[in-house]
Every structure is written in structure tokens, then in C-alpha cells.
Write a protein that holds these residues in place. Structure first.
Motif, PDB file in Angstrom:
ATOM      1  N   CYS A  27     -20.728 -20.886  -0.161  1.00 23.34           N
ATOM      2  CA  CYS A  27     -20.104 -21.576   0.767  1.00 23.34           C
ATOM      3  C   CYS A  27     -21.077 -21.705   1.880  1.00 23.34           C
ATOM      4  O   CYS A  27     -21.279 -22.741   2.372  1.00 23.34           O
ATOM      5  N   ASP A  28     -21.855 -20.656   2.244  1.00 15.31           N
ATOM      6  CA  ASP A  28     -23.003 -20.578   3.222  1.00 15.31           C
ATOM      7  C   ASP A  28     -23.987 -21.646   2.757  1.00 15.31           C
ATOM      8  O   ASP A  28     -24.396 -22.318   3.662  1.00 15.31           O
ATOM      9  N   ASP A  29     -24.477 -21.526   1.666  1.00 15.90           N
ATOM     10  CA  ASP A  29     -25.252 -22.469   0.973  1.00 15.90           C
ATOM     11  C   ASP A  29     -25.098 -23.811   1.057  1.00 15.90           C
ATOM     12  O   ASP A  29     -25.707 -24.834   1.610  1.00 15.90           O
ATOM     13  N   ILE A  64     -14.181 -22.823  -5.190  1.00 15.23           N
ATOM     14  CA  ILE A  64     -14.894 -23.040  -3.903  1.00 15.23           C
ATOM     15  C   ILE A  64     -16.180 -22.504  -4.130  1.00 15.23           C
ATOM     16  O   ILE A  64     -16.561 -21.744  -4.903  1.00 15.23           O
ATOM     17  N   PRO A  65     -17.173 -23.260  -3.189  1.00 24.58           N
ATOM     18  CA  PRO A  65     -16.979 -24.247  -2.119  1.00 24.58           C
ATOM     19  C   PRO A  65     -16.507 -25.569  -3.145  1.00 24.58           C
ATOM     20  O   PRO A  65     -17.338 -26.007  -4.092  1.00 24.58           O
ATOM     21  N   VAL A  66     -15.816 -26.550  -2.168  1.00 22.51           N
ATOM     22  CA  VAL A  66     -15.369 -27.684  -2.682  1.00 22.51           C
ATOM     23  C   VAL A  66     -15.907 -28.559  -1.572  1.00 22.51           C
ATOM     24  O   VAL A  66     -15.764 -28.603  -0.468  1.00 22.51           O
ATOM     25  N   VAL A  67     -16.587 -29.818  -2.151  1.00 21.74           N
ATOM     26  CA  VAL A  67     -16.916 -30.811  -1.216  1.00 21.74           C
ATOM     27  C   VAL A  67     -16.255 -32.050  -1.305  1.00 21.74           C
ATOM     28  O   VAL A  67     -16.079 -32.651  -2.427  1.00 21.74           O
ATOM     29  N   ARG A  78     -21.658 -25.536  -6.372  1.00 25.84           N
ATOM     30  CA  ARG A  78     -23.101 -25.860  -5.936  1.00 25.84           C
ATOM     31  C   ARG A  78     -23.224 -27.216  -5.515  1.00 25.84           C
ATOM     32  O   ARG A  78     -22.810 -28.137  -6.005  1.00 25.84           O
ATOM     33  N   VAL A  79     -23.702 -27.459  -4.199  1.00 22.69           N
ATOM     34  CA  VAL A  79     -24.032 -28.864  -3.909  1.00 22.69           C
ATOM     35  C   VAL A  79     -25.517 -29.319  -4.049  1.00 22.69           C
ATOM     36  O   VAL A  79     -26.393 -28.596  -3.430  1.00 22.69           O
ATOM     37  N   ASP A  80     -25.486 -30.361  -4.828  1.00 20.89           N
ATOM     38  CA  ASP A  80     -26.906 -31.040  -4.985  1.00 20.89           C
ATOM     39  C   ASP A  80     -27.129 -32.029  -3.751  1.00 20.89           C
ATOM     40  O   ASP A  80     -26.442 -33.212  -3.596  1.00 20.89           O
ATOM     41  N   GLU A  81     -28.303 -31.381  -3.119  1.00 19.56           N
ATOM     42  CA  GLU A  81     -28.527 -32.400  -1.794  1.00 19.56           C
ATOM     43  C   GLU A  81     -29.027 -33.863  -2.182  1.00 19.56           C
ATOM     44  O   GLU A  81     -28.341 -34.644  -1.331  1.00 19.56           O
ATOM     45  N   GLY A  82     -29.579 -34.079  -3.300  1.00 17.34           N
ATOM     46  CA  GLY A  82     -29.868 -35.556  -3.827  1.00 17.34           C
ATOM     47  C   GLY A  82     -28.602 -36.232  -3.929  1.00 17.34           C
ATOM     48  O   GLY A  82     -28.614 -37.379  -3.577  1.00 17.34           O
ATOM     49  N   ARG A  83     -27.857 -35.666  -4.740  1.00 15.22           N
ATOM     50  CA  ARG A  83     -26.599 -36.293  -5.104  1.00 15.22           C
ATOM     51  C   ARG A  83     -25.679 -36.579  -3.900  1.00 15.22           C
ATOM     52  O   ARG A  83     -25.129 -37.832  -4.007  1.00 15.22           O
TER      53      ARG A  83
END
Length: 90
Positions: A27-29, A64-67, A78-83
Motif C-alpha cells: 500500500c505504501d508503494d 489490497i492495495p486496490v486502485v 502492485r501499481v504499474d506506473e506506466g499503465r
């Protein structure tokens, strides 16, 4: 003829929600990525803690984490910055 789908181009029409819990390193990431991308693109974002909302807990506790982007699930774990950037810029 009116198009069925309208492409959003104004960053302020977009919104991002991070669903998280305390003590979660993923979640912090995710927060760091979201803050950077949304800050650069001028997109508002918010955080919600699953401990504060029983419905969110029941729906997302395993992911979680969920965006969420515009209220729809964009990704989890995991959140992919480019996506994320591509989704918000489009």
C-alpha cells in the motif's frame, strides 16, 4: 449522431482512489506511485482504509492495495506506473 462513449480529456474529471490498510508495504508503494502520477497529471486522488469501511473490507480484503480509477477497479497488489499514467492520460 451522439457517440456512445466520450473520451475524458480533462484531468480534473478523473479521480483515483487507493484502498489500503495500515501496515501494508504494498500500500505504501502504491501510494508513492499514485501520488507521483496524479501529481504530475493534476488528477485528484484519495485514500480509503478498509478498516474504516466494512463494505470495502468485504469486497477488497484479499486484493489490497486496490486502485480505482473513476470508481472502477484499475489494478490491485502492485501499481504499474506506466499503465496508470496511460489510463489517466487517455
Amino acid at each position: 449522431m451522439t457517440p456512445l462513449f466520450r473520451r475524458r480529456t480533462d484531468a480534473h474529471e478523473r479521480s483515483v482512489t487507493l484502498i489500503r490498510k495500515a501496515g501494508c508495504h504494498l500500500c505504501d508503494d502504491a501510494e508513492r506511485v499514485i501520488a507521483r502520477v496524479c501529481g504530475e497529471l493534476g488528477v485528484p486522488w484519495e485514500e480509503k482504509d478498509i478498516a474504516d469501511d466494512r463494505d470495502l473490507y468485504e469486497q477488497y480484503w484479499e486484493q489490497i492495495p486496490v486502485v480505482l480509477v473513476d470508481g472502477r477497479q484499475h489494478t490491485f497488489w502492485r501499481v504499474d506506473e506506466g499503465r496508470l499514467r496511460k489510463e489517466l492520460a487517455g
